[in-house]
Design a protein around this motif. Structure first.
Motif, PDB file in Angstrom:
ATOM      1  N   ARG A 112     -38.662  51.829  20.957  1.00 18.06           N
ATOM      2  CA  ARG A 112     -38.507  53.253  21.267  1.00 18.06           C
ATOM      3  C   ARG A 112     -37.968  53.442  22.674  1.00 18.06           C
ATOM      4  NH1 ARG A 112     -44.685  55.470  21.651  1.00 18.06           N
ATOM      5  NH2 ARG A 112     -45.447  54.107  23.303  1.00 18.06           N
ATOM      6  N   TYR A 116     -35.656  58.258  20.613  1.00 18.12           N
ATOM      7  CA  TYR A 116     -35.993  57.898  19.242  1.00 18.12           C
ATOM      8  C   TYR A 116     -36.909  56.678  19.220  1.00 18.12           C
ATOM      9  CZ  TYR A 116     -32.927  53.818  19.384  1.00 18.12           C
ATOM     10  OH  TYR A 116     -32.365  52.614  19.702  1.00 18.12           O
ATOM     11  N   GLU A 143     -39.756  52.964   9.300  1.00 15.80           N
ATOM     12  CA  GLU A 143     -40.159  54.269   9.830  1.00 15.80           C
ATOM     13  C   GLU A 143     -39.338  54.592  11.065  1.00 15.80           C
ATOM     14  OE1 GLU A 143     -44.333  53.818  10.358  1.00 15.80           O
ATOM     15  OE2 GLU A 143     -44.135  52.014  11.574  1.00 15.80           O
ATOM     16  N   ALA A 145     -38.553  57.972  14.226  1.00 10.77           N
ATOM     17  CA  ALA A 145     -38.908  59.252  14.839  1.00 10.77           C
ATOM     18  C   ALA A 145     -37.802  59.669  15.801  1.00 10.77           C
ATOM     19  CB  ALA A 145     -40.237  59.157  15.567  1.00 10.77           C
ATOM     20  N   TYR A 146     -37.625  60.981  15.948  1.00  8.84           N
ATOM     21  CA  TYR A 146     -36.628  61.554  16.845  1.00  8.84           C
ATOM     22  C   TYR A 146     -37.336  62.560  17.741  1.00  8.84           C
ATOM     23  CZ  TYR A 146     -32.507  64.178  18.389  1.00  8.84           C
ATOM     24  OH  TYR A 146     -31.540  64.804  19.146  1.00  8.84           O
ATOM     25  N   THR A 152     -41.030  66.855  17.543  1.00  9.32           N
ATOM     26  CA  THR A 152     -40.760  65.497  17.066  1.00  9.32           C
ATOM     27  C   THR A 152     -40.593  65.544  15.554  1.00  9.32           C
ATOM     28  OG1 THR A 152     -42.082  64.468  18.831  1.00  9.32           O
ATOM     29  CG2 THR A 152     -41.682  63.144  16.846  1.00  9.32           C
ATOM     30  N   HIS A 154     -40.480  62.838  12.283  1.00 10.05           N
ATOM     31  CA  HIS A 154     -40.771  61.439  11.964  1.00 10.05           C
ATOM     32  C   HIS A 154     -40.771  61.255  10.453  1.00 10.05           C
ATOM     33  CE1 HIS A 154     -44.993  62.431  10.829  1.00 10.05           C
ATOM     34  NE2 HIS A 154     -44.826  63.381  11.732  1.00 10.05           N
ATOM     35  N   ASP A 189     -48.737  70.411  13.347  1.00 10.56           N
ATOM     36  CA  ASP A 189     -48.108  69.366  12.540  1.00 10.56           C
ATOM     37  C   ASP A 189     -47.852  69.856  11.125  1.00 10.56           C
ATOM     38  OD1 ASP A 189     -48.672  67.875  14.793  1.00 10.56           O
ATOM     39  OD2 ASP A 189     -50.364  66.812  13.885  1.00 10.56           O
ATOM     40  N   ASP A 191     -46.721  67.864   7.543  1.00  6.11           N
ATOM     41  CA  ASP A 191     -46.491  66.542   6.961  1.00  6.11           C
ATOM     42  C   ASP A 191     -46.368  66.639   5.450  1.00  6.11           C
ATOM     43  OD1 ASP A 191     -46.890  64.519   9.269  1.00  6.11           O
ATOM     44  OD2 ASP A 191     -48.613  65.862   9.467  1.00  6.11           O
ATOM     45  N   GLU A 266     -48.572  60.780  22.204  1.00  8.48           N
ATOM     46  CA  GLU A 266     -47.526  60.461  21.220  1.00  8.48           C
ATOM     47  C   GLU A 266     -46.335  59.759  21.860  1.00  8.48           C
ATOM     48  OE1 GLU A 266     -44.779  62.990  18.147  1.00  8.48           O
ATOM     49  OE2 GLU A 266     -44.504  63.174  20.308  1.00  8.48           O
ATOM     50  N   VAL A 271     -47.365  56.277  18.009  1.00  5.58           N
ATOM     51  CA  VAL A 271     -46.388  57.243  17.500  1.00  5.58           C
ATOM     52  C   VAL A 271     -46.685  57.593  16.044  1.00  5.58           C
ATOM     53  CG1 VAL A 271     -43.938  57.648  17.048  1.00  5.58           C
ATOM     54  CG2 VAL A 271     -44.634  56.277  19.023  1.00  5.58           C
ATOM     55  N   TRP A 272     -47.079  56.601  15.260  1.00  2.00           N
ATOM     56  CA  TRP A 272     -47.147  56.742  13.812  1.00  2.00           C
ATOM     57  C   TRP A 272     -48.527  57.184  13.388  1.00  2.00           C
ATOM     58  CZ3 TRP A 272     -42.246  56.477  13.502  1.00  2.00           C
ATOM     59  CH2 TRP A 272     -41.544  55.561  14.258  1.00  2.00           C
TER      60      TRP A 272
END
Length: 279
Positions: A112, A116, A143, A145-146, A152, A154, A189, A191, A266, A271-272
């Motif tokens: 990372r 990203y 996986e 993320a941006y 964010t 992901h 969030d 998801d 984060e 991150v995940w």
């Protein structure tokens, strides 16, 4: 059908950036100048542990179901943008008169920077359903993320095998989510996830959408979170299908270490999301 129900219970009970690098100033000599190489310093170890409880408020047949979970994640910064994150989780669910225990663990390896993150993961889960048998599920995938200042995006995709009493089925997973920061310590969030277990012409799909609000105190590294999860389930095959949906309300506490805000956690730490599908 008993076999399919076993997988259904499995999914219900188990069935989830970088900070800006410091820039050294240019060194100016008598005849020329150059900019010193920039290397992002190792940020050490960052993570959290959390406890949560969820209760089903609407389900087919008004089944009485609830669950509680203990989850944790830790991120190791190896320097140069390379990271390892590991997740561990335990959930105990009560569905009607049946109790189940689920254990899961995931290892993430990724790179990372401040824009990203991208990497791979491997995951293992086990469901003990309380009748002298268990279901194992193994998965691997990718996986990414941006990152932007206040949000964010992901996502993840994976494939694995779910096994029970000598029977195996294919397990496909796709997930996409977004995190929105009102402040560094207030985050919302969204998801979405799709899990498909398929074997011998029978498909079991579970589609879920989860909304979560998070608030972290500026005085203590404690985050309060709560939200709502909707799940739509369908078993299909041989020209027929059966479906139903459910709604779950959940909440919990997260205790963090190595970070000063939700956003910093984060961007510098895990991150995940933990991939437990309990809630």
């Amino acid at each position: 059908m008993f076999r399919t129900n076993g997988f259904l219970v499995f999914l219900l009970s188990s069935a989830s950036l970088a900070a800006a690098a410091d820039m050294d100033g240019p060194l100016v000599g008598a005849a020329d100048y150059y900019e010193a190489p920039v290397e992002q310093a190792s940020l050490g170890v960052t993570g959290y542990i959390e406890g949560a409880y969820g209760s089903v408020v609407d389900s087919p047949g008004d089944i009485d179901a609830d669950a509680w979970a203990l989850r944790g994640a830790v991120n190791f910064d190896a320097g140069g943008g390379f990271n390892l994150q590991t997740d561990l989780g335990y959930a105990r669910a009560s569905i009607g008169d049946a109790d189940t225990n689920t254990y899961n663990g995931t290892l993430h390896g990724y790179y990372r920077d401040n824009l990203y993150a991208a990497g791979v993961f491997v995951q293992a889960a086990r469901l003990d359903a309380g009748f002298d048998s268990h279901i194992n599920d193994y998965m691997g995938g990718i996986e990414g993320a941006y990152f932007q200042d206040t949000w964010t995006i992901h996502g993840a995709a994976g494939y694995g095998q779910a096994g029970w009493e000598g029977f195996d089925a294919d397990h496909y997973m796709a997930a996409l989510g977004a995190r929105f920061y009102a402040t560094d310590n207030v985050r919302f969030d969204v998801d979405g996830a799709l899990d498909r277990i398929t074997d011998s012409g029978i498909d079991y799909d579970i589609r879920s959408l989860k909304l979560t609000a998070n608030y972290r105190s500026v005085y203590f590294p404690v985050t309060l979170f709560g939200g709502y999860k909707y799940a739509d389930e369908e078993v299909s095959g041989f020209g027929s299908s059966v479906s139903g949906d459910s709604s779950t309300i959940f909440g919990g506490l997260r205790f963090s270490y190595g970070s000063n805000s939700i956003k910093e956690e984060e961007r510098l730490g895990p991150v995940w999301s933990n991939n437990s599908r309990a809630f």
